[in-house]
Structures are given as structure tokens and as C-alpha cells.
Write a protein that holds these residues in place. Structure first.
Motif, PDB file in Angstrom:
ATOM      1  N   LEU A  99       0.794  -1.167  -0.160  1.00  0.00           N
ATOM      2  CA  LEU A  99      -0.091  -0.165  -0.036  1.00  0.00           C
ATOM      3  C   LEU A  99       0.756   1.221  -0.107  1.00  0.00           C
ATOM      4  N   ALA A 100       1.819   1.224   0.842  1.00  0.00           N
ATOM      5  CA  ALA A 100       2.831   2.381   0.874  1.00  0.00           C
ATOM      6  C   ALA A 100       3.824   2.756  -0.343  1.00  0.00           C
ATOM      7  N   ALA A 101       3.953   1.548  -0.824  1.00  0.00           N
ATOM      8  CA  ALA A 101       5.047   1.772  -2.095  1.00  0.00           C
ATOM      9  C   ALA A 101       4.005   2.241  -3.436  1.00  0.00           C
ATOM     10  N   SER A 102       2.780   1.553  -3.351  1.00  0.00           N
ATOM     11  CA  SER A 102       1.983   1.906  -4.509  1.00  0.00           C
ATOM     12  C   SER A 102       1.455   3.442  -4.701  1.00  0.00           C
ATOM     13  N   VAL A 103       1.584   4.145  -3.718  1.00  0.00           N
ATOM     14  CA  VAL A 103       1.253   5.522  -3.799  1.00  0.00           C
ATOM     15  C   VAL A 103       2.384   6.595  -3.681  1.00  0.00           C
ATOM     16  N   LEU A 104       3.689   5.807  -3.515  1.00  0.00           N
ATOM     17  CA  LEU A 104       4.957   6.552  -3.184  1.00  0.00           C
ATOM     18  C   LEU A 104       5.174   7.829  -4.308  1.00  0.00           C
ATOM     19  N   ASP A 105       4.529   7.607  -5.551  1.00  0.00           N
ATOM     20  CA  ASP A 105       4.971   8.341  -6.663  1.00  0.00           C
ATOM     21  C   ASP A 105       4.312   9.500  -6.458  1.00  0.00           C
ATOM     22  N   TYR A 106       3.135   9.873  -5.902  1.00  0.00           N
ATOM     23  CA  TYR A 106       2.150  10.787  -5.563  1.00  0.00           C
ATOM     24  C   TYR A 106       2.696  11.675  -4.338  1.00  0.00           C
ATOM     25  N   GLY A 107       3.727  11.248  -3.727  1.00  0.00           N
ATOM     26  CA  GLY A 107       4.134  11.997  -2.569  1.00  0.00           C
ATOM     27  C   GLY A 107       4.279  10.994  -1.351  1.00  0.00           C
ATOM     28  N   TRP A 108       5.196  11.080  -0.484  1.00  0.00           N
ATOM     29  CA  TRP A 108       5.203  10.255   0.532  1.00  0.00           C
ATOM     30  C   TRP A 108       4.299  10.211   1.671  1.00  0.00           C
ATOM     31  N   GLY A 109       3.384  11.412   1.708  1.00  0.00           N
ATOM     32  CA  GLY A 109       2.548  11.360   2.697  1.00  0.00           C
ATOM     33  C   GLY A 109       1.303  10.201   2.392  1.00  0.00           C
ATOM     34  N   TRP A 110       0.923  10.161   1.000  1.00  0.00           N
ATOM     35  CA  TRP A 110      -0.054   9.179   0.785  1.00  0.00           C
ATOM     36  C   TRP A 110       0.273   7.692   1.456  1.00  0.00           C
ATOM     37  N   SER A 111       1.719   7.639   1.646  1.00  0.00           N
ATOM     38  CA  SER A 111       1.954   6.335   2.033  1.00  0.00           C
ATOM     39  C   SER A 111       1.762   6.025   3.444  1.00  0.00           C
ATOM     40  N   PHE A 112       1.208   6.983   4.341  1.00  0.00           N
ATOM     41  CA  PHE A 112       0.942   7.082   5.432  1.00  0.00           C
ATOM     42  C   PHE A 112      -0.734   7.151   5.563  1.00  0.00           C
ATOM     43  N   ILE A 113      -1.183   7.892   4.737  1.00  0.00           N
ATOM     44  CA  ILE A 113      -2.625   8.097   4.634  1.00  0.00           C
ATOM     45  C   ILE A 113      -3.600   7.063   4.350  1.00  0.00           C
ATOM     46  N   LEU A 114      -3.075   6.170   3.486  1.00  0.00           N
ATOM     47  CA  LEU A 114      -3.681   4.956   2.738  1.00  0.00           C
ATOM     48  C   LEU A 114      -3.920   3.845   3.639  1.00  0.00           C
ATOM     49  N   PRO A 115      -2.751   3.484   4.653  1.00  0.00           N
ATOM     50  CA  PRO A 115      -2.657   2.578   5.794  1.00  0.00           C
ATOM     51  C   PRO A 115      -3.440   3.069   6.840  1.00  0.00           C
ATOM     52  N   GLY A 116      -3.618   4.485   7.059  1.00  0.00           N
ATOM     53  CA  GLY A 116      -4.195   4.921   8.124  1.00  0.00           C
ATOM     54  C   GLY A 116      -5.656   4.781   7.931  1.00  0.00           C
ATOM     55  N   ALA A 117      -6.426   5.002   6.623  1.00  0.00           N
ATOM     56  CA  ALA A 117      -7.830   4.722   6.326  1.00  0.00           C
ATOM     57  C   ALA A 117      -7.842   3.300   6.517  1.00  0.00           C
ATOM     58  N   PHE A 118      -6.967   2.442   6.075  1.00  0.00           N
ATOM     59  CA  PHE A 118      -7.333   1.121   6.272  1.00  0.00           C
ATOM     60  C   PHE A 118      -7.556   0.586   7.616  1.00  0.00           C
ATOM     61  N   ILE A 119      -6.735   0.950   8.587  1.00  0.00           N
ATOM     62  CA  ILE A 119      -6.977   0.931   9.980  1.00  0.00           C
ATOM     63  C   ILE A 119      -8.397   1.175  10.523  1.00  0.00           C
ATOM     64  N   VAL A 120      -8.602   2.572  10.142  1.00  0.00           N
ATOM     65  CA  VAL A 120      -9.992   2.982  10.501  1.00  0.00           C
ATOM     66  C   VAL A 120     -11.333   2.285  10.152  1.00  0.00           C
ATOM     67  N   GLY A 121     -11.040   2.130   8.791  1.00  0.00           N
ATOM     68  CA  GLY A 121     -12.231   1.079   8.172  1.00  0.00           C
ATOM     69  C   GLY A 121     -12.254  -0.462   8.941  1.00  0.00           C
ATOM     70  N   ALA A 122     -11.096  -0.871   9.367  1.00  0.00           N
ATOM     71  CA  ALA A 122     -10.913  -2.133  10.004  1.00  0.00           C
ATOM     72  C   ALA A 122     -11.637  -1.830  11.545  1.00  0.00           C
ATOM     73  N   GLY A 123     -11.279  -0.796  11.952  1.00  0.00           N
ATOM     74  CA  GLY A 123     -11.951  -0.315  13.542  1.00  0.00           C
ATOM     75  C   GLY A 123     -13.505  -0.278  13.366  1.00  0.00           C
ATOM     76  N   ILE A 124     -14.136   0.027  12.525  1.00  0.00           N
ATOM     77  CA  ILE A 124     -15.570   0.230  12.021  1.00  0.00           C
ATOM     78  C   ILE A 124     -15.928  -1.182  11.863  1.00  0.00           C
ATOM     79  N   MET A 125     -15.311  -2.058  11.272  1.00  0.00           N
ATOM     80  CA  MET A 125     -15.626  -3.529  11.111  1.00  0.00           C
ATOM     81  C   MET A 125     -15.579  -4.402  12.400  1.00  0.00           C
ATOM     82  N   VAL A 126     -14.788  -3.859  13.377  1.00  0.00           N
ATOM     83  CA  VAL A 126     -14.775  -4.506  14.692  1.00  0.00           C
ATOM     84  C   VAL A 126     -15.865  -4.118  15.523  1.00  0.00           C
ATOM     85  N   PHE A 127     -16.107  -2.920  15.378  1.00  0.00           N
ATOM     86  CA  PHE A 127     -17.153  -2.558  16.183  1.00  0.00           C
ATOM     87  C   PHE A 127     -18.550  -2.936  15.868  1.00  0.00           C
ATOM     88  N   LEU A 128     -18.649  -3.336  14.628  1.00  0.00           N
ATOM     89  CA  LEU A 128     -20.088  -3.874  13.938  1.00  0.00           C
ATOM     90  C   LEU A 128     -20.311  -5.387  14.278  1.00  0.00           C
TER      91      LEU A 128
END
Length: 530
Positions: A214-243
Motif C-alpha cells: 500500500l505504501a509503495a503503491s502511492v509513493l510516486d504521488y508523494g510520501w504523505g500518501w504512504s501514511f494516509i492510505l494505511p491509516g484509512a485502512f485501519i480506521v475502516g477495520a476498526g469500524i468492522m470490529v465495532f460492528l
């Protein structure tokens, strides 16, 4: 009147749509799936910092324009191919002479607060609703991982900002491991626990692999995206845990009575006998609320036989494993393999093969420990085998890409095997140890002590690597081999107990109607009675 924690909303919805409830076996499959995805997301969100190290602190690169033909086309390319960052000078404050050391400080800040938070999180996990506790931790982790990446878009160059984001992210990340191990321990007995948890623990390596990709796939668009995408992944997984996460069997209608109750022992024994069968629904019995569980303090959990030796062993085991986790992509991008250097993106992709070996190692260690009924012997053997595997990787991994991949997978198998075994099956065994009296449950607390101690080593390894790598990578690998040796030696007493004792008809297995896991647990049980 008996009180219950809330049934997860997703399960309530499915019940209303189906018109009937699931069987115990179906719930167990659901628990395995939800916790697997949850901890995959935790590890995926830890991986970006290792991928972007060479972007923040660039190294000399080649300008060759050839593409490596094997094994995956242009997935692994030489430095200079599609490398957006070849003309950049890094990202202040990490691109100075002390840049590598500052990157090490970032890692140790995360892991230090992770290890400190682990001890608190373990106790809280035994007293609070695990579903809500885990959800909060996952969403908090995602927010602060993403905020680290936002430093790119906000043009932040203050070291304290990145340091602070990693510290808070480490605290939220500490909620994960004690919680998921406690949930699995609540739903599964000791029978085949090593194999089940060995397979389940593949989430660690799957998370490392998915986080790297995930981090490497968006590296060409700026290294910030390499953190934002995995961050969104764990937030989505957290919602799944709650449900969908039912942390305790009794919260969805299945009993888990007090361990001291004769009826409880009978029910637990029936559950374990029915594992793997299709007819696993229990006869109606009175519901028991999870809120009546009693926690155990950190001091009391430390006196459970076996906790301290395994905790100290994990200190050095995680020192080795987390050094690879945080520094392997950087090492690959700085090392000539077959006379060529790889790009930052390609090094990140190649490093995922270490975790492929880790998946095999975790499953193999769990299976062997179940067959031999010897957790300590299995863990120590893998740690000793890691020493020559790392020596071979350092000495011959640069000969060719094929050799590097083969030796990397073998090293991953040996390094991650005992790490996976101790943090899963061993922690769950000790957290439900027979020396616990009454209805006290110590799963999350024991897991926190063992993994929290290990996380101190996990913080120390990357920190030392940031310093030693400036002296040469031989020094780094020497540190890793010494750590692996010490980890094996720390289990010597428990290994001797396993090798000198054999299960028999007169073993403690039959005493007190408690199932005991092998010679090690027999020895621990005897120690606990003294």
C-alpha cells in the motif's frame, strides 16, 4: 438480574435478517476472520515509516535504465527507474548528516510508547469491553498515522511534529495485541491452540506485506500518501470490529462459566472435544455475563509460572524481528545485489518476501509445538536456527537476486517463527494458567506483560540500528545474531523441564479436571502449587 455487554450491531442486524442465530462454530470462524483483519490493519499501519526512510534520507543511486527481468517484471527495478525521488534532496529534518539517527529516534519513540502503553492496555483490556476498547485504539491509530503523512502536504519540517505523531500513534497501537489475543483465548481452548494461532498469526506478516505494498503503491504521488492510505485502512477495520466482534462467547448467548466451577470445566471440555466438528451447538444453559469476570493485576500476573522467562525471551526476539520490520527496505536500497542497486519502491516490494517466510515460520512453529507439546523447546530451536540464517543472508545475499530472495525467506521463517509462537499460543496458555484461582481472567494482562517487555526490545533494536548502520551493516547483523542467541538461552530452564519430563497417565492432566498443555505446562503447574 444478569447484565450483558451490548451485542455487536452487525450481528444483531444479521440475526434479524436470518431469523435465527449462528452456531458456535460459525461464531468462531467470524472471530478468527475479524481479529485477523484487525491485526493485519495494525501491522499495515506500522509499515510506511520503513518504506519512506530512503525518501526522507536519500542515498546514492545508480542511473542505469535496465529493468530486472525476474521474478516479477518491473516490480523490482534498479534505482533510477521510475524513481520520482532521484532528483530530490530528501525531507528536512531527516536529510542531514544525522538523518539516519533521527529516523532511528522516530522508530524508538513509536516503540517506546507502544511498549509503555502495552502494560496499561493489557490491564484495561481485562476490565473494559474489548470490542469498544479495540475500536477506539484502531480509529485513534489511523488518525495519527495519517497526521504523520499530512506533514508532507502541510510542508512540516519540525522534528518534534513527526516525533509527537509517532508517540501518540504508539499508545493507540498498544491496544491491539492484548485485545485480539484475549478475544481468541476467550473463544478457543488449548486443544490445537498452537496450530490455530500459528495460522491466525499470519496476520502479522500479511499486515507487513499489505502495508508495504500500500505504501509503495502511492509513493510516486508523494510520501504523505504512504501514511494516509494505511491509516484509512485501519480506521475502516476498526469500524468492522465495532460492528461484528463478539469479544466474549457469553455476550452472544454461549456460556463461559467460572473456571472454578465443575459445570464450567465440563462445558469447556465439551467445547474442546467438539472443535472441528459440524455439530457444535451447545444445549441451552443459563447465560453468564462477561461483566462478572475479575481482572488480575500486573504484579499478580508476573508471578504466573513461565511469564517472566518468555517475556525476556521475547525482548530479544522482537529486537531482531522489528529491526527487520523497520530497516530491511532501507538495507536493501543501500546494498548492491548482483552488482546493482534497487529503487526505494522496489526495495519495499522485495522486503515483503521476508514476511512470506514469516507466515510459514509461524504456522510451522505452532504445528511443531502442538505435536511435541513443547512450546519452549520449539521457540528456542527456531531462535538458534535464526543465527546461521542471518549470517548466510548477510554474507551471500548480495551475490544475486535469486540467492537474496531464498536466504531472505529462510531468515524470515526462523526469526518470525518463535516471535509468533510466544505472542500467541504461549501467551494464551499462560493467561489461562491453572495457577489462577476463582474466576480471574488474565489473558490480556499476561499478553501485555509478555508483548510489552518484547516491545522494549523492539524499540531498542531499531534505535541501535540507526546508530550501528553508520558504522557498517556487519555491526548490525552481529547485534541481531547475539540477540537471537540470548533469546534462546533465556528459555534453557524451561527447555530442560520439557526434555526431562514426559506426559503419562499419572500426569497433572488428570488432576483437578484441568487440561494441561504438555511437559512445560506440567512443570509450570507444579511450580505454581509450591
Amino acid at each position: 438480574m444478569t447484565r450483558f455487554r451490548g451485542i455487536p450491531p452487525g450481528i444483531l442486524l444479521i440475526r434479524s435478517l436470518r431469523g435465527k442465530d449462528w452456531s458456535l462454530k460459525t461464531y468462531r470462524y467470524l472471530i478468527l476472520l475479524v481479529t485477523f483483519i484487525a491485526y493485519t490493519a495494525y501491522h499495515a499501519s506500522r509499515k510506511p515509516s520503513s518504506i519512506v526512510k530512503s525518501v526522507l534520507d536519500p542515498h546514492p543511486i545508480n542511473d542505469s535504465d535496465n529493468v530486472l527481468p525476474w521474478p516479477m517484471g518491473d516490480l523490482f527495478v534498479k534505482s533510477g527507474i521510475n524513481d520520482t525521488y532521484s532528483d530530490q534532496q530528501g525531507w528536512p529534518p531527516f536529510n542531514g548528516k544525522d538523518g539516519t539517527f533521527k529516523l532511528g529516534e522516530i522508530d524508538v519513540a513509536f516503540l517506546a510508547f507502544y511498549s509503555l502503553g502495552m502494560f496499561v492496555a493489557g490491564h484495561l483490556g481485562d476490565t473494559l469491553d474489548l470490542r469498544l476498547f479495540l475500536t477506539t485504539g484502531m480509529i485513534g491509530s489511523g488518525i495519527f498515522v495519517a497526521l504523520f503523512g499530512m506533514g508532507y502536504f502541510w510542508d512540516v519540517h519540525r522534528f518534534w511534529y513527526f516525533l509527537g505523531m509517532q508517540m501518540v500513534a504508539g499508545l493507540f497501537q498498544a491496544t491491539g495485541w492484548p485485545s485480539v489475543v484475549a478475544v481468541i483465548g476467550n473463544w478457543f481452548g488449548k486443544r490445537r491452540r498452537g496450530l490455530i494461532m500459528g495460522i491466525w498469526n499470519a496476520h502479522t506478516s500479511v499486515g507487513n506485506i499489505s502495508g508495504s505494498l500500500l505504501a509503495a503503491s502511492v509513493l510516486d504521488y508523494g510520501w504523505g500518501w504512504s501514511f494516509i492510505l494505511p491509516g484509512a485502512f485501519i480506521v475502516g477495520a476498526g469500524i468492522m470490529v465495532f460492528l461484528f466482534l463478539a469479544a466474549y462467547p457469553e455476550d452472544v448467548g454461549f456460556p463461559y462459566p467460572s473456571d472454578s466451577s465443575p459445570n464450567a470445566r465440563g462445558v469447556i471440555r465439551v467445547w474442546e472435544e467438539q472443535e472441528g466438528t459440524s455439530n457444535d451447538e451447545e444445549a441451552p444453559v443459563p447465560r453468564i455475563s462477561s461483566v462478572h469476570r475479575k481482572g488480575i493485576g500486573l504484579i499478580g500476573a508476573c508471578f504466573i509460572p513461565g511469564v517472566i522467562p518468555f517475556a525476556l525471551c521475547l525482548f530479544f526476539s522482537k529486537l531482531v524481528a522489528y529491526t527487520f520490520l523497520f530497516w530491511l527496505p532501507f538495507y536493501l536500497s543501500q546494498t548492491e545485489i548482483g552488482g546493482e542497486r534497487m529503487s526505494v519502491k522496489s526495495a519495499g516490494n522485495l522486503s515483503t518476501l521476508f514476511d512470506v517466510g514469516g507466515i510459514v515460520g509461524g504456522i510451522l512453529a505452532g504445528y511443531i509445538s502442538d505435536k511435541l507439546k513443547a512450546r519452549a523447546t520449539t521457540a528456542a530451536t527456531f531462535m538458534y536456527a535464526a543465527i546461521p540464517s542471518m549470517l548466510l543472508y548477510r554474507s551471500y545475499g548480495n551475490i544475486s537476486k535469486t540467492m537474496n530472495i531464498i536466504l531472505m525467506v529462510i531468515a524470515g521463517l526462523c526469526v518470525n517463527g518463535p516471535y509468533a509462537l510466544i505472542t500467541t499460543a504461549v501467551s494464551a496458555d499462560l493467561g489461562t494458567h491453572s495457577s489462577l484461582k476463582g474466576d480471574s481472567r488474565a489473558l490480556a494482562t499476561v499478553t501485555a506483560i509478555i508483548d510489552g517487555t518484547g516491545s522494549v526490545g523492539a524499540a531498542l533494536g531499531p534505535l541501535l540500528t540507526g546508530f550501528l548502520s553508520t558504522k557498517g551493516w556487519d555491526a548490525v547483523f552481529a547485534m541481531l545474531m547475539i540477540g537471537a542467541c540470548i533469546a534462546g538461552l533465556l528459555l534453557s530452564r524451561l527447555v530442560c523441564a520439557e526434555l526431562t519430563e514426559r506426559p503419562s497417565s499419572n500426569s497433572p492432566r488428570g488432576r483437578n479436571n484441568v487440561q494441561v498443555q504438555g511437559p512445560l505446562s506440567q512443570s509450570l503447574l507444579r511450580d505454581g502449587r509450591r
